[in-house]
Scaffold this active site. Structure first.
Site, mmCIF file in Angstrom:
data_model
loop_
_atom_site.group_PDB
_atom_site.id
_atom_site.type_symbol
_atom_site.label_atom_id
_atom_site.label_comp_id
_atom_site.label_asym_id
_atom_site.label_seq_id
_atom_site.Cartn_x
_atom_site.Cartn_y
_atom_site.Cartn_z
ATOM 1 N N ARG A 93 5.887 -2.030 2.090
ATOM 2 C CA ARG A 93 5.259 -2.588 0.882
ATOM 3 C C ARG A 93 4.795 -4.028 1.103
ATOM 4 O O ARG A 93 4.134 -4.600 0.273
ATOM 5 C CB ARG A 93 6.226 -2.493 -0.305
ATOM 6 N N GLN A 94 5.196 -4.608 2.260
ATOM 7 C CA GLN A 94 4.740 -5.967 2.580
ATOM 8 C C GLN A 94 3.716 -5.885 3.715
ATOM 9 O O GLN A 94 3.940 -6.367 4.818
ATOM 10 C CB GLN A 94 5.931 -6.820 2.996
ATOM 11 N N ASP A 165 1.884 4.827 -11.264
ATOM 12 C CA ASP A 165 1.079 3.598 -11.229
ATOM 13 C C ASP A 165 -0.318 3.922 -10.714
ATOM 14 O O ASP A 165 -0.553 4.986 -10.148
ATOM 15 C CB ASP A 165 1.751 2.491 -10.391
ATOM 16 N N LYS A 189 0.924 0.611 -14.724
ATOM 17 C CA LYS A 189 2.164 -0.167 -14.509
ATOM 18 C C LYS A 189 1.785 -1.574 -14.058
ATOM 19 O O LYS A 189 0.906 -1.751 -13.236
ATOM 20 C CB LYS A 189 3.011 0.533 -13.436
ATOM 21 N N ASP A 216 5.626 10.207 -6.510
ATOM 22 C CA ASP A 216 5.549 8.828 -6.018
ATOM 23 C C ASP A 216 5.875 8.820 -4.526
ATOM 24 O O ASP A 216 6.395 9.803 -3.992
ATOM 25 C CB ASP A 216 6.558 7.951 -6.793
ATOM 26 N N THR A 224 10.824 2.289 -11.962
ATOM 27 C CA THR A 224 9.482 2.883 -12.147
ATOM 28 C C THR A 224 9.605 4.308 -12.683
ATOM 29 O O THR A 224 8.949 4.684 -13.649
ATOM 30 C CB THR A 224 8.736 2.908 -10.786
HETATM 31 C C1 R5P Z 1 5.169 1.092 -5.941
HETATM 32 O O1 R5P Z 1 4.034 0.719 -5.700
HETATM 33 C C2 R5P Z 1 5.783 2.289 -5.298
HETATM 34 O O2 R5P Z 1 4.849 3.320 -5.165
HETATM 35 C C3 R5P Z 1 6.991 2.771 -6.083
HETATM 36 O O3 R5P Z 1 6.567 3.204 -7.352
HETATM 37 C C4 R5P Z 1 8.008 1.684 -6.260
HETATM 38 O O4 R5P Z 1 8.207 1.010 -5.060
HETATM 39 C C5 R5P Z 1 9.322 2.240 -6.774
HETATM 40 O O5 R5P Z 1 10.218 1.170 -6.901
HETATM 41 P P1 R5P Z 1 11.389 1.198 -7.957
HETATM 42 O O6 R5P Z 1 12.080 2.517 -7.822
HETATM 43 O O7 R5P Z 1 12.261 0.038 -7.577
HETATM 44 O O8 R5P Z 1 10.795 1.011 -9.328
#
Ligand code: R5P
Length: 297
Positions: A93-94, A165, A189, A216, A224
């Protein structure tokens, strides 16, 4: 070919080895009292093509460090190539700079992996399709989505897929196509970049009276997923299921999901779930065969 497992993915590595009709090769991982690890490859690997399976879920840094040292040990022992299966690529994610002053952490990981000797990477459902470009070696971007589509078919009629999202639209369209272009909805989101807190500002699509299936790439804290579930129920969804490739399950994710209105949480085995993190609503689907087929190609 020889296949090795790091500490984070023993079960998955065994399954992949089984599909390849191989036994896992022995590796000695000794942990010193201060936490440092000494790694020794016990098989002869001179001139061999080697595969290491090591996921980079929690504890991410520790799992990566172990992998770096394993690759180095294989190269120093004369391995011809080192293919690494990192089913969940930690730090993904980074992959770019969000705010000035930040590092591109995934690029740091990529540089270390290639400089110690990784020759190919196999990974699942990367957060962004551009991630392979960061690596200077071939990246095989595999997916658990076809397996999820098969499972979703068994949930019955009246399904609406949901991306929690806007970044997940590409993914949700892919699953929709796999299921004959069934309908999908998206949630708007918003994430505060400094605190990490999220909020939902709306739903595009109709979920009333339907079985909503959230898809997801990962579930980390589960905020999320649970926020999306609450919104879907509020908008009239009858049942809610959640599918995610990577069950990162940080903090109390399992407990939060178990308590939520979600009927079932389906994740793949890209990350090994320790017994204390598992929960009754959790179902696992294995990506072992997909990984093995890609390695053999
Ligand atoms: C975000 O862009 C990812 O696709 C996931 O939705 C997110 O990383 C989920 O993180 P968490 O479970 O902490 O809300």
């Amino acid at each position: 070919m020889k296949i090795f497992s790091g500490s984070s993915s023993k079960e998955l590595a065994r399954k992949i080895a089984g599909h390849l009709k191989l036994e896992l090769s022995p590796v000695e991982i000794f942990v010193f009292p201060d936490g440092e690890k000494r790694i020794r490859i016990k098989d002869k690997v001179l001139g061999e093509s080697c595969v290491i399976v090591q996921s980079a879920g929690i504890p991410t840094d520790e799992n990566y460090m172990e992998l770096f040292i394993m690759i180095d040990a294989l190269k120093r022992s004369g391995a011809k190539s080192v293919k690494t299966v990192i089913p969940y690529l930690g730090y993904q994610r980074q992959d770019h700079i969000f705010r000035s002053g930040e590092a591109v952490s995934l690029e740091v990981i990529a540089k270390i992996l290639t400089s110690v000797g990784m020759t190919e990477l196999f990974s699942f459902d990367l957060h962004s399709p551009k991630i392979p470009e960061i690596f200077k070696v071939p990246v095989h971007h595999l997916s658990a989505l076809p397996l999820f589509a098969e499972r979703i078919k068994k949930l019955g009629e009246n399904i609406v897929l949901v991306s929690p999202d806007m970044g997940g639209i590409r993914r949700i369209k892919q699953v929709s196509e796999m299921l004959g272009n069934i309908s999908f909805a998206t949630i708007e989101k918003n994430r505060d970049l400094s605190s990490g807190e999220i909020s939902n500002s709306g739903l595009n699509g109709d979920v009333r009276g339907k079985t909503a299936v959230i898809v997801d790439d990962m579930i980390s804290t589960a905020v999320t997923t649970v926020d999306a579930t609450n919104l879907l129920i509020e908008k009239g969804a009858k049942r809610v299921f959640a599918f995610a490739t990577h069950g990162v399950f940080a903090k109390y994710a399992g407990k939060i999901l178990q308590k939520s209105k979600i009927e079932k949480v389906v994740v793949s085995d890209t990350i090994e779930i320790p017994p204390y993190k598992t929960f009754p609503k959790l179902e696992l689907i294995s990506i072992a065969e997909t990984a093995a087929k890609a390695i053999l190609k």
